[in-house]
Design a protein around this motif. Structure first.
Motif, PDB file in Angstrom:
ATOM      1  N   GLU A 701       0.831  -1.212   0.000  1.00 22.79           N
ATOM      2  CA  GLU A 701       0.000   0.000   0.000  1.00 22.79           C
ATOM      3  C   GLU A 701       0.860   1.254   0.000  1.00 22.79           C
ATOM      4  OE1 GLU A 701      -3.063   2.165   3.112  1.00 22.79           O
ATOM      5  OE2 GLU A 701      -3.005  -0.035   3.052  1.00 22.79           O
ATOM      6  N   GLN A 702       1.892   1.287   0.828  1.00 25.70           N
ATOM      7  CA  GLN A 702       2.753   2.470   0.923  1.00 25.70           C
ATOM      8  C   GLN A 702       3.536   2.706  -0.361  1.00 25.70           C
ATOM      9  OE1 GLN A 702       5.023   1.445   4.418  1.00 25.70           O
ATOM     10  NE2 GLN A 702       3.586   2.435   5.812  1.00 25.70           N
ATOM     11  N   GLU A 703       4.088   1.637  -0.924  1.00 27.33           N
ATOM     12  CA  GLU A 703       4.860   1.786  -2.160  1.00 27.33           C
ATOM     13  C   GLU A 703       3.967   2.227  -3.313  1.00 27.33           C
ATOM     14  OE1 GLU A 703       8.460   1.242  -2.433  1.00 27.33           O
ATOM     15  OE2 GLU A 703       7.889   1.693  -0.358  1.00 27.33           O
ATOM     16  N   THR A 704       2.768   1.691  -3.375  1.00 29.90           N
ATOM     17  CA  THR A 704       1.841   2.073  -4.436  1.00 29.90           C
ATOM     18  C   THR A 704       1.431   3.529  -4.296  1.00 29.90           C
ATOM     19  OG1 THR A 704       1.006  -0.198  -4.534  1.00 29.90           O
ATOM     20  CG2 THR A 704      -0.360   1.516  -5.534  1.00 29.90           C
ATOM     21  N   ALA A 705       1.138   3.948  -3.061  1.00 31.14           N
ATOM     22  CA  ALA A 705       0.737   5.330  -2.822  1.00 31.14           C
ATOM     23  C   ALA A 705       1.846   6.307  -3.175  1.00 31.14           C
ATOM     24  CB  ALA A 705       0.330   5.512  -1.358  1.00 31.14           C
ATOM     25  N   ALA A 706       3.087   5.866  -2.974  1.00 27.35           N
ATOM     26  CA  ALA A 706       4.235   6.731  -3.277  1.00 27.35           C
ATOM     27  C   ALA A 706       4.599   6.717  -4.754  1.00 27.35           C
ATOM     28  CB  ALA A 706       5.438   6.293  -2.451  1.00 27.35           C
ATOM     29  N   GLY A 707       3.910   5.891  -5.526  1.00 27.68           N
ATOM     30  CA  GLY A 707       4.179   5.835  -6.957  1.00 27.68           C
ATOM     31  C   GLY A 707       5.417   5.048  -7.317  1.00 27.68           C
ATOM     32  N   ARG A 708       5.905   4.248  -6.382  1.00 26.89           N
ATOM     33  CA  ARG A 708       7.112   3.460  -6.656  1.00 26.89           C
ATOM     34  C   ARG A 708       6.729   2.065  -7.144  1.00 26.89           C
ATOM     35  NH1 ARG A 708       8.836   6.285  -1.859  1.00 26.89           N
ATOM     36  NH2 ARG A 708       8.041   4.586  -0.544  1.00 26.89           N
ATOM     37  N   THR A 709       7.503   1.563  -8.080  1.00 28.11           N
ATOM     38  CA  THR A 709       7.281   0.210  -8.595  1.00 28.11           C
ATOM     39  C   THR A 709       7.814  -0.807  -7.601  1.00 28.11           C
ATOM     40  OG1 THR A 709       7.469   0.979 -10.880  1.00 28.11           O
ATOM     41  CG2 THR A 709       7.761  -1.387 -10.489  1.00 28.11           C
ATOM     42  N   ILE A 710       6.994  -1.774  -7.271  1.00 27.25           N
ATOM     43  CA  ILE A 710       7.404  -2.820  -6.329  1.00 27.25           C
ATOM     44  C   ILE A 710       8.251  -3.851  -7.078  1.00 27.25           C
ATOM     45  CG2 ILE A 710       6.595  -4.682  -4.832  1.00 27.25           C
ATOM     46  CD1 ILE A 710       4.074  -3.032  -4.335  1.00 27.25           C
ATOM     47  N   HIS A 711       9.442  -4.105  -6.563  1.00 27.66           N
ATOM     48  CA  HIS A 711      10.296  -5.119  -7.163  1.00 27.66           C
ATOM     49  C   HIS A 711       9.868  -6.466  -6.599  1.00 27.66           C
ATOM     50  CE1 HIS A 711      14.092  -7.369  -7.998  1.00 27.66           C
ATOM     51  NE2 HIS A 711      13.969  -6.696  -9.124  1.00 27.66           N
ATOM     52  N   LEU A 712       9.077  -7.190  -7.390  1.00 28.16           N
ATOM     53  CA  LEU A 712       8.463  -8.424  -6.896  1.00 28.16           C
ATOM     54  C   LEU A 712       9.474  -9.465  -6.421  1.00 28.16           C
ATOM     55  CD1 LEU A 712       5.479  -8.896  -9.387  1.00 28.16           C
ATOM     56  CD2 LEU A 712       5.417  -8.062  -7.041  1.00 28.16           C
TER      57      LEU A 712
END
Length: 811
Positions: A701-712
């Motif tokens: 949730e935090q990474e998405t809100a910050a607009g950062r791509t999650i490195h799966l």
């Protein structure tokens, strides 16, 4: 019933209601047309009908045995079985049909099914009722199964085409409005629950006596022996006898809503798909986020094809809930990458396939087949009976694929794909001819053969070989896989068959218990047949499969697990063991996971520490001796496998989560994200994963809100590390505290290569011998159940035939 002899002893049972109906009768065909009887004469020899609320699985076999004794007969005299197919209590119907399938398979005799509603009508007819009869059978949920009959001197005649389920109030209003309402005679166990409602509508004046409200064994026999009953029965192969369903599972009802439908059709088959998929792929309905990737795959796949590729906007328009025609679109993805899609539009009971594309790197692996299987299944739910499509002339790969699925060329569209590039119009009936996962047996393999099976003529040496090897058959049905294995006295695995439902459940994001139970009923005969065939080959028998009469014993998982799934396996095994006159062995599923390690290390002996990590259980066990287990700690919330599934779902990676997270973690950094390790203090052997699951969700949730791509890969590796670090630390502590020098692991998560490698390397450096089960024996399978059953057979630990499934069984 097609029988070799003019007179056959038949046992009839029905457990669809609170009445356990059971009768034994001589069955004599009266008229033969094309070697098929058009009517049969029934001479009832004994009856054991009795009220049996929620105890049918406990009492059914002993009731059959008592009814045979009353008739002066034994199980060996029975030449055929008859079972009530419902509609009725879901669990009750399954108990009756699963037991009957086991009885017919164990004795190698015909099985016939008949409608429970028809049995009620015939029971009333036998009591002298004539005229118009209304059957109101209880369907729970404030609903009934309504049925109208005309009863004349020949018997009851249906005034309806197929069974249905309706709200009781609606039926009462419908019947009260009939012109013959004043003379309508009522029966059925729905009157127990809804009698006041029908009384209020003035319909109870001609209700039959209460003792006639339930089906009887004699009524079931008469229903099956009538011309209508014989015509409806069809095959006498146990694989072909299925319950009468009048509604879909709740999960499938939600699917209908997704497809824009508000009500279930009145007649359902099994509610399960036949297509099966490998665990490395996931299939799910298209979402708006897929549109860009689908457009790109479309562009690459059809570049130079002579027609404009679909745009992302075009794909998005297919999700419009207000579209004039219903649509179904499915996508396939691997490790988060979209690798295929297919979609269709419903037009007048035909699903027109609009587009199919699979990435070049993943072609020839069955993906297009499985995508079309999902689309065609949706189409059937929407009422379609046919499918059509266009394919370019000369595209031999596509033409071959569609021909294998059952499509036939019915026309040609000149220059459809450009000048000189014709389209071949193809048409198929639904369901499509769908191939199955080669690791799974054909679910209805027996129905393709004559039944009963031809009994092989064994040589003296073959009989001696079978007697020495003492083969034990084991059945596992605790969750979403129907598995059957055969093991011999020396611990050699003679057969190991699994029919998986995993791809079907993937569409719902997890196992749907009701669907799992339905699928077990559908496929269990085919899986048993496949296991007996394989066992015969393994033993080197010259002719035919290993027969039930040649087994030493029958084992089955009693629990723990999903109750509806367990009931099917236990009921079938009891019927199979009784009819084949073999001892029954009940196995604890958790103990099966423990014993799976003996498939790798036959000399494994207690004491040792065992970790169970599966979708439903996480526990640390001190195995002091075989059968003497001290559970040191269990999970307080989510099991490890459950946590993997929930994290994968949060990331949109599909179900099950373990395999895809494991693959992603291969290239990830396990130290990239610091996730919590709960209950990690020394001497505490409990587990808790809810906090870790919440931490992962918060991170996403935090990474998405910050607009950062999650490195799966990093997230997957870090999540795995948080889970496995705790597993290692607790196992190490338990080994130190108990002084044990051996360690083993089991359960679905035990297939994870990182967990296996870590335990072997870290504990091995401390002088601990680490045993891990074979990869194929980590997830639910019958091989591990067979190992336990074999041990119990040698110890003479047999179960009585009144046992029931135990979903809460503990280690």
């Amino acid at each position: 019933m097609k029988l070799d002899e003019l007179r056959t002893l038949v046992v009839a049972v029905d457990t669809s209601t609170d009445m356990l109906a059971c009768a034994v009768a001589w069955w004599t065909p009266e008229v033969f047309l094309d070697d098929t009887p058009s009517r049969a004469c029934v001479e009832v020899l004994s009856s054991r009908d009795h009220a049996c609320r929620r105890r049918a699985n406990v009492e059914l076999i002993e009731t059959i045995d008592a009814a045979l004794a009353d008739a002066g007969m034994t199980r060996g005299d029975v030449g055929g079985y008859l079972v009530g197919r419902g509609p009725g209590s879901f669990t009750g119907v399954r108990i009756g049909i699963s037991t009957a399938k086991g009885l017919a398979c164990g004795a190698n005799v015909p099985l016939m099914g008949a409608s429970t509603l028809d049995a009620c009508a015939w029971s009333a007819w036998q009591a002298g009722t004539r005229g118009r009869l209304a059957v109101a059978a209880d369907a729970m949920r404030g609903e009934i199964y309504p049925a109208l009959y005309d009863l004349d001197d020949e018997g009851p005649h249906r005034l309806f085409e197929r069974e249905r389920v309706v709200k009781a109030a609606a039926v009462a209003e419908e019947w009260a409005a009939r012109v013959d309402a004043a003379s309508l005679q009522l029966t059925g166990d729905g009157l127990v629950r809804h009698g006041a409602l029908f009384e209020h509508m003035g319909l109870m004046e001609h209700a039959l006596p209460r003792e006639l409200w339930w089906p009887s064994g004699a009524g079931l026999l008469s229903a099956a022996a009538s011309p209508e009953g014989l015509a409806a029965a069809g095959s006498t192969d146990p694989a072909a006898v299925l319950p009468v369903y009048t509604r879909l599972s709740d999960a499938e009802e939600n699917e209908r809503r997704r497809l824009g439908l508000s009500e279930s059709p009145n007649a359902m088959l099994t509610g399960v798909a036949e297509e099966l998929a490998g665990r490395h792929l996931q299939f799910r309905p298209m979402a708006s986020a897929d549109a860009e990737a689908m457009a790109e795959l479309e562009r690459v796949s059809f570049e130079g094809a002579g027609h404009a590729p679909w745009s992302a906007t075009a794909f998005l328009s297919e999700l419009d809930p207000d579209a004039a025609a219903a649509r179904s679109w499915w996508v396939a993805h691997d490790d988060g990458e979209l690798i295929g899609f297919a979609g269709g539009m419903v037009v007048d009971r035909d699903v027109e396939i609009l587009d199919v594309a699979v990435a070049a790197s993943h072609r020839r692996s069955g993906i297009a087949r499985k995508l079309l299987a999902h689309v065609s299944y949706d189409a059937q739910v929407l009422g379609c009976t046919t499918s059509s499509l266009e394919v370019e002339d000369g595209n031999e790969a596509a033409l071959s694929l569609y021909a294998e699925l059952g499509y036939e060329a019915v026309g040609r569209r000149r220059s459809y794909y450009g000048a000189g590039r014709d389209a071949i119009v193809m048409h198929a009936s639904l369901p499509l001819v769908l191939p199955l996962d080669p690791a799974s047996p054909e679910p209805t393999a027996a129905s393709a053969r004559d039944w009963p099976l031809t009994v092989p003529q064994r040589s003296a040496s073959e009989l001696d070989l079978i007697a020495r090897r003492q083969p034990v058959l084991a059945i596992e049905s605790s969750c979403d896989e129907t598995a059957v294995a055969v093991i011999d006295a020396e611990g050699n695995l003679l057969a190991n068959q699994v029919s998986t439902q995993i791809d079907f459940h993937a569409r719902f994001g997890g196992v749907v218990p009701e669907i799992a139970s339905r699928k077990h009923v559908e496929v269990i005969v085919g899986v048993v047949d496949a296991a007996l065939e394989e066992a015969g080959r393994s033993l080197g028998l010259g002719e035919g499969p290993l027969m039930p009469s040649e087994l030493a014993a029958v084992g089955v998982t009693q629990g723990p697990g999903l109750v509806g799934a367990l009931v099917v396996g236990v009921a079938f095994a009891k019927g199979f063991a009784y009819a084949a006159d073999k001892p029954l062995i009940c196995v604890n599923h958790l103990e099966g996971h423990l014993y799976a390690n003996k498939l790798t290390t036959p000399d494994l002996e207690p004491p040792f520490i065992f970790t169970l990590v599966s979708g439903g259980h996480t526990m640390l066990v001190h195995v002091r001796a075989w059968g003497d287990y001290e559970v040191l700690g269990e999970t307080l919330d989510d099991a490890v496998g459950e946590a993997f599934d929930k994290v994968a779902k949060a990331l949109g990676l599909g179900y099950p989560g373990g395999p895809v997270i494991s693959r992603l973690a291969e290239t990830g950094n396990p130290r990239a994200i610091e996730f919590p390790r709960a209950l990690n203090s020394r001497g505490d052997y409990r587990f808790s994963l809810s906090g870790l699951k919440t931490a992962v969700a918060l991170y996403i949730e935090q990474e998405t809100a910050a607009g950062r791509t999650i490195h799966l890969p990093d997230l997957a590796a870090s999540f795995e590390a948080a889970v496995f670090d705790v597993q290692y630390k607790k196992a190490k502590g338990a080994l130190r505290e108990t002084g044990a020098r051996e360690y083993c692991i089991g359960g679905g998560v035990a297939a994870n290569p990182h967990l296996r490698r870590m335990m072997i390397e870290k504990l091995g450096r401390q002088g601990i011998r680490v045993t891990v089960p074979p990869q194929h024996a980590c997830t639910d399978n019958a091989a591990m159940i067979a190992v336990v059953a074999g041990e119990k057979y040698r110890r003479g630990e047999f179960a009585s035939l009144d046992v029931d499934a135990d979903p809460n069984m503990t280690l």
